[in-house]
Motif scaffolding. Structure first.
Motif, short mmCIF file in Angstrom:
data_model
loop_
_atom_site.label_atom_id
_atom_site.label_comp_id
_atom_site.label_asym_id
_atom_site.label_seq_id
_atom_site.Cartn_x
_atom_site.Cartn_y
_atom_site.Cartn_z
N VAL A 184 -4.60 -1.37 -4.65
CA VAL A 184 -4.06 -0.58 -3.54
C VAL A 184 -2.59 -0.95 -3.47
O VAL A 184 -2.25 -2.13 -3.32
CB VAL A 184 -4.77 -0.89 -2.21
CG1 VAL A 184 -4.12 -0.12 -1.06
CG2 VAL A 184 -6.24 -0.53 -2.29
N GLY A 185 -1.72 0.03 -3.62
CA GLY A 185 -0.29 -0.29 -3.65
C GLY A 185 0.57 0.92 -3.40
O GLY A 185 0.09 2.06 -3.35
N THR B 126 0.86 -1.19 0.00
CA THR B 126 0.00 0.00 0.00
C THR B 126 0.90 1.24 0.00
O THR B 126 2.11 1.13 0.26
CB THR B 126 -0.89 0.08 1.28
OG1 THR B 126 -0.02 0.26 2.41
CG2 THR B 126 -1.73 -1.15 1.48
N GLY B 127 0.28 2.39 -0.22
CA GLY B 127 1.05 3.63 -0.09
C GLY B 127 1.51 3.81 1.35
O GLY B 127 2.63 4.24 1.62
N MET B 128 0.63 3.45 2.29
CA MET B 128 0.99 3.61 3.71
C MET B 128 2.14 2.68 4.11
O MET B 128 2.93 3.03 4.98
CB MET B 128 -0.23 3.37 4.62
CG MET B 128 -1.19 4.54 4.68
SD MET B 128 -0.43 6.17 4.84
CE MET B 128 0.53 6.01 6.33
N GLU C 113 5.70 16.89 1.06
CA GLU C 113 4.56 16.48 0.22
C GLU C 113 4.13 17.72 -0.55
O GLU C 113 3.63 18.68 0.03
CB GLU C 113 3.42 15.95 1.09
CG GLU C 113 2.32 15.30 0.28
CD GLU C 113 1.19 14.78 1.16
OE1 GLU C 113 1.47 14.10 2.18
OE2 GLU C 113 0.03 15.06 0.83
N TYR D 115 -0.73 14.20 3.93
CA TYR D 115 -1.85 13.26 3.88
C TYR D 115 -2.17 12.79 5.32
O TYR D 115 -1.26 12.44 6.07
CB TYR D 115 -1.49 12.08 2.96
CG TYR D 115 -2.44 10.93 3.08
CD1 TYR D 115 -3.79 11.08 2.78
CD2 TYR D 115 -2.01 9.69 3.52
CE1 TYR D 115 -4.68 10.03 2.90
CE2 TYR D 115 -2.89 8.62 3.64
CZ TYR D 115 -4.23 8.81 3.34
OH TYR D 115 -5.10 7.77 3.48
N THR E 238 -1.87 3.38 -5.74
CA THR E 238 -3.33 3.29 -5.78
C THR E 238 -3.91 4.41 -6.65
O THR E 238 -5.00 4.27 -7.19
CB THR E 238 -3.86 3.49 -4.33
OG1 THR E 238 -3.08 2.71 -3.43
CG2 THR E 238 -5.32 3.13 -4.20
N LYS E 239 -3.18 5.51 -6.74
CA LYS E 239 -3.71 6.73 -7.38
C LYS E 239 -3.34 6.76 -8.87
O LYS E 239 -3.66 5.85 -9.58
CB LYS E 239 -3.20 7.96 -6.63
CG LYS E 239 -3.19 7.80 -5.10
CD LYS E 239 -4.55 7.51 -4.51
CE LYS E 239 -4.43 7.39 -2.99
NZ LYS E 239 -5.56 6.85 -2.32
N1 PLP Z 1 0.11 9.68 0.19
C1 PLP Z 1 -0.89 10.39 -0.32
C2 PLP Z 1 -0.64 11.78 -0.83
C3 PLP Z 1 -2.18 9.86 -0.36
O1 PLP Z 1 -3.19 10.60 -0.87
C4 PLP Z 1 -2.40 8.55 0.13
C5 PLP Z 1 -3.76 7.96 0.13
O2 PLP Z 1 -4.74 8.61 -0.13
C6 PLP Z 1 -1.33 7.84 0.67
C7 PLP Z 1 -0.07 8.43 0.67
C8 PLP Z 1 -1.52 6.45 1.24
O3 PLP Z 1 -1.71 5.51 0.20
P1 PLP Z 1 -2.59 4.18 0.31
O4 PLP Z 1 -4.00 4.57 0.51
O5 PLP Z 1 -2.32 3.49 -1.00
O6 PLP Z 1 -2.07 3.39 1.47
#
Ligand code: PLP
Length: 413
Positions: A207-208, A76-78, A144, A101, A197-198
């Motif tokens: 989701v990645g 995931t991004g997280m 960011e 975020y 994911t975006k």
């Molecule tokens: N960074 C940004 C700018 C985001 O908008 C998001 C999620 O919305 C994330 C990180 C986290 O990503 P994920 O939801 O894939 O875990």
């Protein structure tokens, strides 16, 4: 990676890499494990948590697009953000932006509360606050830009220079722009990361995450941790994201053309208090966006007159926009940051970051611009009168004088 050949790099990623059958598209390798050739004689891959051919192809493609040495694909991004936390030991400091975020904010502040490291939250556009934070000699500085959800920009090159002067590692969340519109490594960052994911996947079905290190050594350290804590991405998600990546340059072009029209339209609508979009000439960071980015992106936010009740009426009267978290997919999404994406931030922290109850965030999709503007216009008009609008007509937009569209879109009216 120069802007000239970015489309070629994206399209050609993984093409002609199949050694066995000559498959043109990189095959998907779902096997969790790989045989050894013999006693203590491993092949390139042995176990898919550690390494997987499909994931490796996707990771290399993003590293190439971002101009880094190593790309680590995460679940995931997280988990990419969590991977960054492995660089910090007890007592070490990380500087994060006050308007990052909400999920990143929640992770850093909660791990800091447990004593895993110290976090310093600052408004990075405030030179005094930033210098004070850097004087604490942080190990890591997170950037960011543009920020989520208020689209504020900071100068990556300037902050990276200041952070490097105190020995910090600089990591940039490039989710909002993708490597097509911003390359932070070329501006001085050591690490770039994304929620794939975006925009990178772009079809709201993965989701990645991914993290790219400029230097091989740092990349290998992070890859070691990714395997150690078990947060590497799946082969199937990597396959889908690699497929999405191939149209990323093309999608970004149309996304931002639509977003520019939406922002210009909103800026003149009587229901709007304020629009936040770096592509508008009156945005405070418009010039920086022109210097630092290769485009203005397709995320924007706005404040609607009438507070949260007007927001509810707007959402209730939209037919095309989907009320949902996330961003960067082909479909237009709308959200209320305070109760959705940024709910992980305490209300005081939200207000500190400028996130009010009347703030709405939009991820502008690839639908026809006439339909996007018609839907927004109907929703916004109803938000002021508290009525539900029914039976929308496509040509309604054409007859509505307060529409203002960019010259590039004028032909379609
Ligand atoms: N960074 C940004 C700018 C985001 O908008 C998001 C999620 O919305 C994330 C990180 C986290 O990503 P994920 O939801 O894939 O875990």
């Amino acid at each position: 990676m120069s802007a000239k050949n970015i489309a070629t790099t994206a399209v050609r990623a993984g093409i002609n890499t199949d050694q066995h059958h000559g498959a043109v598209v990189a095959p998907i390798h779902l096997s969790s494990t790989y045989s050894l050739k013999g006693f203590n004689d491993k092949r390139q891959f042995d176990y898919s948590r550690t390494g997987n051919p499909t994931r490796a192809t996707f990771g290399q493609a993003i590293a190439d697009l971002e101009g880094g040495a190593v790309g680590i694909v995460t679940s995931t991004g997280m988990s990419a953000v969590h991977l960054l936390c492995q660089l910090l030991s007890v007592g070490e400091k990380v500087v994060i932006p006050h308007d990052c975020y909400g999920g990143s904010y929640r992770l850093f502040t909660h791990l800091a509360k447990r004593g895993q490291f110290e976090v310093i939250v600052v408004d990075q556009s405030d030179a005094e606050q930033l210098s004070k934070a850097l004087a604490e000699q942080p190990k890591l500085v997170l950037i960011e830009t543009p920020s989520n959800p208020l689209l504020r920009l900071v100068d990556i090159r300037a902050i990276a220079q200041q952070a490097h002067a105190v020995g910090a590692i600089v990591a940039v969340d490039n989710t909002f722009l993708s490597p097509v519109l911003q390359q932070p490594i070329a501006l001085g960052a050591d690490i770039v990361f994304h929620s794939t994911t975006k925009y990178i996947n772009g079809h709201s079905d993965v989701v990645g995450g991914v993290l790219v290190a400029k230097e091989k050594e740092l990349g290998e350290e992070l890859a070691w941790w990714a395997n150690c804590i078990g947060i590497t991405g799946s082969a199937f998600d990597s396959f889908l994201a690699l497929r999405g990546l191939k149209t990323l340059p093309l999608r970004m072009k149309q996304h931002q053309e639509n977003a520019q029209s939406v922002a210009e339209f909103l800026a003149t609508h009587p229901a709007i208090k304020q629009v936040y979009f770096p592509g508008l000439a009156n945005h405070p960071n418009h010039e920086l966006a022109q210097q630092q980015q290769q485009g203005f992106g397709a995320m924007l936010s706005f404040e609607v007159k009438g507070g949260v009740e007007a927001v509810k009426a707007l959402f209730a009267n939209l037919e095309l926009f989907t009320l949902a978290q996330s961003l960067g997919g082909v479909e237009s999404l709308i959200s209320h940051p305070s109760t959705m994406t940024h709910a992980g931030m305490e209300i005081e922290a939200q207000l500190e970051a400028g996130i009010t109850q009347s703030l709405v965030r939009v991820s502008v999709g690839l639908e026809d611009i006439n339909d996007i503007l018609t839907d927004l216009n109907n929703g916004l008009n109803a938000s002021q009168h508290g009525q539900k609008v029914t039976s929308l007509q496509n040509d309604y937009a054409k007859k509505t004088p307060q529409f203002r569209v960019s010259s590039s879109q004028a032909a379609v009216w």
